[in-house]
Design an enzyme around this catalytic site. Structure first.
Site, PDB file in Angstrom:
ATOM      1  N   HIS A  59       0.828  -1.206   0.000  1.00 37.07           N
ATOM      2  CA  HIS A  59       0.000   0.000   0.000  1.00 37.07           C
ATOM      3  C   HIS A  59       0.865   1.260   0.000  1.00 37.07           C
ATOM      4  O   HIS A  59       0.533   2.253  -0.660  1.00 37.07           O
ATOM      5  CB  HIS A  59      -0.913   0.017   1.229  1.00 37.07           C
ATOM      6  CG  HIS A  59      -1.944  -1.055   1.240  1.00 37.07           C
ATOM      7  ND1 HIS A  59      -1.903  -2.108   2.120  1.00 37.07           N
ATOM      8  CD2 HIS A  59      -3.045  -1.248   0.475  1.00 37.07           C
ATOM      9  CE1 HIS A  59      -2.942  -2.894   1.914  1.00 37.07           C
ATOM     10  NE2 HIS A  59      -3.650  -2.403   0.915  1.00 37.07           N
TER      11      HIS A  59
ATOM     12  N   ARG B 289      -3.861 -10.320   4.183  1.00 37.47           N
ATOM     13  CA  ARG B 289      -4.223 -11.633   4.707  1.00 37.47           C
ATOM     14  C   ARG B 289      -3.012 -12.499   5.055  1.00 37.47           C
ATOM     15  O   ARG B 289      -3.173 -13.560   5.662  1.00 37.47           O
ATOM     16  CB  ARG B 289      -5.129 -12.369   3.706  1.00 37.47           C
ATOM     17  CG  ARG B 289      -6.532 -11.778   3.615  1.00 37.47           C
ATOM     18  CD  ARG B 289      -7.418 -12.606   2.692  1.00 37.47           C
ATOM     19  NE  ARG B 289      -8.807 -12.205   2.761  1.00 37.47           N
ATOM     20  CZ  ARG B 289      -9.378 -11.299   1.989  1.00 37.47           C
ATOM     21  NH1 ARG B 289      -8.638 -10.667   1.093  1.00 37.47           N
ATOM     22  NH2 ARG B 289     -10.656 -10.988   2.117  1.00 37.47           N
TER      23      ARG B 289
END
Length: 299
Positions: free
Chosen positions: A37, A187
């Site tokens: 990100h 995840r």
């Protein structure tokens, strides 16, 4: 850095900047921000004057048996990362703010959403398309940045923006990986130590497919078998799909030609991992010719 939680306030902020001629960038996320990100944020910053990062765990893209309730939500860490990267607005609406009582509109794409992730997670892309449309209408960005790891999603957003004339330029940033090749994902924190050691098998399988194409193999059956055999060597991994398809339409191919995508999804325990590699295959075999392993679309 401003934190906005009310959609109407987000729209007011955007309209004001548009009137002032300010270029707006957007990085949509579900939070649990990591170095991947961060790379998207830095990429977006190069193309805008004011940058918005949205953090919203969108319930409409989770199926009944998926991990909505346990999806990581470390908001304080997300806020700190955004502040460190000079983000102008962190847009963090609640579920009720985005989907108030009586909300009933959905956005769906027919062709790009029907295969691969769309088959395994039937309602996923409808949820993605709906929330991305809302975000684009609220923020009105000039540029929006997605990661290549979710390649099917990135293509879907590109088509959505074009079909609905939403005006944003969609940038797809190359997948950010760990040193062993595992694509960064929120995840990944679910993986046990043993599962984490097994997880790079998906990248190895895709690389094996790429190597097969590089060696001159063009048959989908042969390429698929090589990728499946690679995953089969890891007892903790189960294949959802491993595919050779057209890089623009995601339709399956019988032979590798032109720009192709190698797509993969596996399960390790309860954790589902997805990844992809893009490959440009020469039209004709030439002495000394090379095949490029693409980490970014080059339309």
């Amino acid at each position: 850095m401003n934190i906005i939680t009310v959609p109407r306030a987000m729209a007011v902020w955007s309209r004001r900047l548009h009137r002032e001629g300010v270029t707006i960038g957007l990085v949509p996320t579900m939070g649990a921000l990591h170095e991947g990100h961060r790379a998207l944020i830095r990429k977006a910053r190069l193309s805008c004057d004011a940058l918005v990062v949205s953090v919203f765990v969108n319930p409409r893209q989770f199926g009944p048996a998926e991990d909505l309730t346990r999806y990581p939500r470390p908001f304080a860490q997300d806020r700190a990362l955004c502040a460190h990267e000079g983000v102008d607005v962190l847009f963090a609406p609640s579920r009720e703010a985005m989907y108030p009582p009586g909300f009933q509109t959905v956005v769906a794409l027919q062709e790009l959403a029907r295969r691969w992730e769309g088959t395994v997670r039937p309602h996923h892309f409808q949820g993605v398309a709906t929330v991305v449309t809302k975000l684009l209408c609220l923020v009105r960005p000039h540029v929006v940045v997605f990661g290549q790891k979710d390649y099917q999603q990135a293509l879907l957003v590109q088509r959505l923006v074009e079909d609905l004339n939403l005006g944003a330029r969609v940038v797809v940033h190359p997948t950010v990986r760990e040193p062993d090749g595992l694509a960064l994902s929120s995840r990944n924190v679910y993986l046990t130590t043993a599962q984490r050691r097994a997880a790079p098998v998906l990248y190895r399988a895709l690389r094996a497919g790429w190597a097969a194409i590089r060696s001159g193999i063009r048959s989908e059956a042969q390429i698929s078998r090589i990728m499946h055999d690679t995953v089969a060597a890891e007892p903790l991994a189960q294949v959802d799909y491993l595919a050779l398809c057209d890089a623009r339409t995601l339709e399956p191919l019988r032979r590798a030609a032109g720009k192709v995508a190698l797509l993969g999804a596996i399960r390790i325990g309860k954790v589902r991992l997805i990844d992809n590699l893009l490959v440009t295959v020469p039209a004709k075999k030439r002495t000394g010719g090379r095949i490029r392993l693409g980490e970014q679309r080059s339309d």
